[in-house]
Write a protein that holds these residues in place. Structure first.
Motif, PDB file in Angstrom:
ATOM      1  N   GLU A  15      53.381 -62.368 -20.754  1.00  0.00           N
ATOM      2  CA  GLU A  15      53.059 -63.111 -21.985  1.00  0.00           C
ATOM      3  C   GLU A  15      51.900 -64.089 -21.747  1.00  0.00           C
ATOM      4  O   GLU A  15      50.990 -64.193 -22.563  1.00  0.00           O
ATOM      5  CB  GLU A  15      54.287 -63.886 -22.467  1.00  0.00           C
ATOM      6  CG  GLU A  15      55.382 -63.020 -23.045  1.00  0.00           C
ATOM      7  CD  GLU A  15      56.618 -63.852 -23.307  1.00  0.00           C
ATOM      8  OE1 GLU A  15      56.877 -64.170 -24.468  1.00  0.00           O
ATOM      9  OE2 GLU A  15      57.323 -64.204 -22.327  1.00  0.00           O
ATOM     10  N   VAL A  16      51.961 -64.797 -20.645  1.00  0.00           N
ATOM     11  CA  VAL A  16      50.880 -65.755 -20.362  1.00  0.00           C
ATOM     12  C   VAL A  16      49.568 -65.015 -20.147  1.00  0.00           C
ATOM     13  O   VAL A  16      48.516 -65.419 -20.657  1.00  0.00           O
ATOM     14  CB  VAL A  16      51.225 -66.630 -19.133  1.00  0.00           C
ATOM     15  CG1 VAL A  16      50.052 -67.530 -18.773  1.00  0.00           C
ATOM     16  CG2 VAL A  16      52.464 -67.465 -19.416  1.00  0.00           C
ATOM     17  N   SER A  17      49.633 -63.898 -19.443  1.00  0.00           N
ATOM     18  CA  SER A  17      48.401 -63.128 -19.211  1.00  0.00           C
ATOM     19  C   SER A  17      47.780 -62.696 -20.525  1.00  0.00           C
ATOM     20  O   SER A  17      46.555 -62.763 -20.693  1.00  0.00           O
ATOM     21  CB  SER A  17      48.706 -61.889 -18.362  1.00  0.00           C
ATOM     22  OG  SER A  17      49.154 -62.284 -17.103  1.00  0.00           O
ATOM     23  N   SER A  18      48.615 -62.268 -21.466  1.00  0.00           N
ATOM     24  CA  SER A  18      48.042 -61.811 -22.744  1.00  0.00           C
ATOM     25  C   SER A  18      47.526 -63.002 -23.568  1.00  0.00           C
ATOM     26  O   SER A  18      46.566 -62.865 -24.319  1.00  0.00           O
ATOM     27  CB  SER A  18      49.044 -60.973 -23.533  1.00  0.00           C
ATOM     28  OG  SER A  18      50.105 -61.775 -23.951  1.00  0.00           O
ATOM     29  N   LEU A  19      48.127 -64.172 -23.392  1.00  0.00           N
ATOM     30  CA  LEU A  19      47.598 -65.356 -24.086  1.00  0.00           C
ATOM     31  C   LEU A  19      46.243 -65.784 -23.508  1.00  0.00           C
ATOM     32  O   LEU A  19      45.383 -66.289 -24.224  1.00  0.00           O
ATOM     33  CB  LEU A  19      48.589 -66.524 -23.963  1.00  0.00           C
ATOM     34  CG  LEU A  19      49.895 -66.407 -24.761  1.00  0.00           C
ATOM     35  CD1 LEU A  19      50.846 -67.535 -24.379  1.00  0.00           C
ATOM     36  CD2 LEU A  19      49.610 -66.436 -26.258  1.00  0.00           C
ATOM     37  N   LEU A  20      46.066 -65.562 -22.215  1.00  0.00           N
ATOM     38  CA  LEU A  20      44.818 -65.983 -21.571  1.00  0.00           C
ATOM     39  C   LEU A  20      43.676 -65.000 -21.832  1.00  0.00           C
ATOM     40  O   LEU A  20      42.499 -65.378 -21.784  1.00  0.00           O
ATOM     41  CB  LEU A  20      45.014 -66.123 -20.051  1.00  0.00           C
ATOM     42  CG  LEU A  20      46.057 -67.142 -19.577  1.00  0.00           C
ATOM     43  CD1 LEU A  20      46.029 -67.244 -18.059  1.00  0.00           C
ATOM     44  CD2 LEU A  20      45.808 -68.509 -20.191  1.00  0.00           C
TER      45      LEU A  20
END
Ligand code: SF4
Length: 245
Positions: free
Chosen positions: A71-76
């Motif tokens: 999830e964090v990777s896709s937000l970044l």
């Protein structure tokens, strides 16, 4: 699988240290083990049910915590696709409180940019978890007189020692209450690791953005630190002057 509590994600001009003025992607982790009297990110001191994502297009949304690595990777990803970014700054709070999550995040999806760790330098053991994934270490030295916290000399010394080999710089927040002996001890501590490390004396500002130290005290602290160190600089937090986050 680790999960992490974030406070906010945003892109802005780095306001502190060696890379002031460069555009960084900030990943602000939630939670801190200290309660510095001058803390300017009180919203990041505890874990909250959600975090703020300030998107490159100017929109803002709240995302529920905790978040998984994917999830964090896709937000970044949208930030990393935008031009002109110099680095990803992992900040807080104290990011190393979640060192396991950060190691998994950076190990699984290492950003195509240098990674800066902004830390209070109190967790040398946790630093070992993430050090392979970090390019730049920005460590604060916390002085008891203005932080209101206990001295962390031994932790800071160990932390800096472990960081050798990375790009490293040190920030020392100072105000009118700061003691000469504290600045001397901080400078001696850094010089004991490497006297060529850049040390920033960072004036503390009040919540109403008034500088809490006189030019003459700053000059005195500079002179004290320069007795031990080859590269001492005085630099206020420039993002506050610019009126950006
Ligand atoms: S270490 Fe940083 S985030 Fe934590 S209380 Fe101090 S200034 Fe605030």
């Amino acid at each position: 699988m680790e999960t992490g509590f974030l406070s906010e994600i945003f892109s802005s001009f780095q306001g502190e240290g060696l890379f002031a003025g460069r555009r960084h992607l900030f990943v602000r982790m939630a939670g801190c083990n200290l309660r510095c009297g001058y803390c300017d990110t009180p919203e990041s001191l505890v874990r909250t049910p959600d975090c703020a994502v300030h998107a490159p297009d100017g929109s803002e949304r709240r995302v529920p915590n905790p978040l998984g690595v994917a999830e964090v990777s896709s937000l970044l990803a949208p930030f990393l696709a935008s031009p002109g970014l110099h680095a990803v700054a992992i900040t807080g709070g104290e990011p190393l409180l979640q060192s396991g999550f950060l190691a998994e995040l950076l190990g699984t999806a290492r950003p195509p940019l240098p990674v800066v760790l902004e830390t209070n330098g109190s967790y040398p053991r946790k630093l070992r978890d993430v050090l392979p994934f970090i390019d730049i270490v920005s460590m604060d030295v916390k002085l008891p007189s203005n932080s209101g916290e206990a001295a962390l000399w031994q932790e800071h010394r160990e932390f800096l020692g472990l960081s050798v080999g990375k790009t490293v710089y040190v920030k020392v927040p100072v105000d009118e209450t700061t003691l000469d002996d504290e600045v001397r001890e901080a400078a001696r501590l850094v010089a004991g690791v490497d006297r060529r490390l850049t040390v920033f004396l960072q004036p503390i500002f009040s919540p109403s953005e008034e500088m809490q130290i006189s030019p003459s005290r700053l000059g005195r602290f500079y002179d004290i630190a320069a007795e031990f160190l080859a590269d001492v600089r005085v630099l206020p937090q420039t993002h506050k002057l610019l009126g950006v986050r």
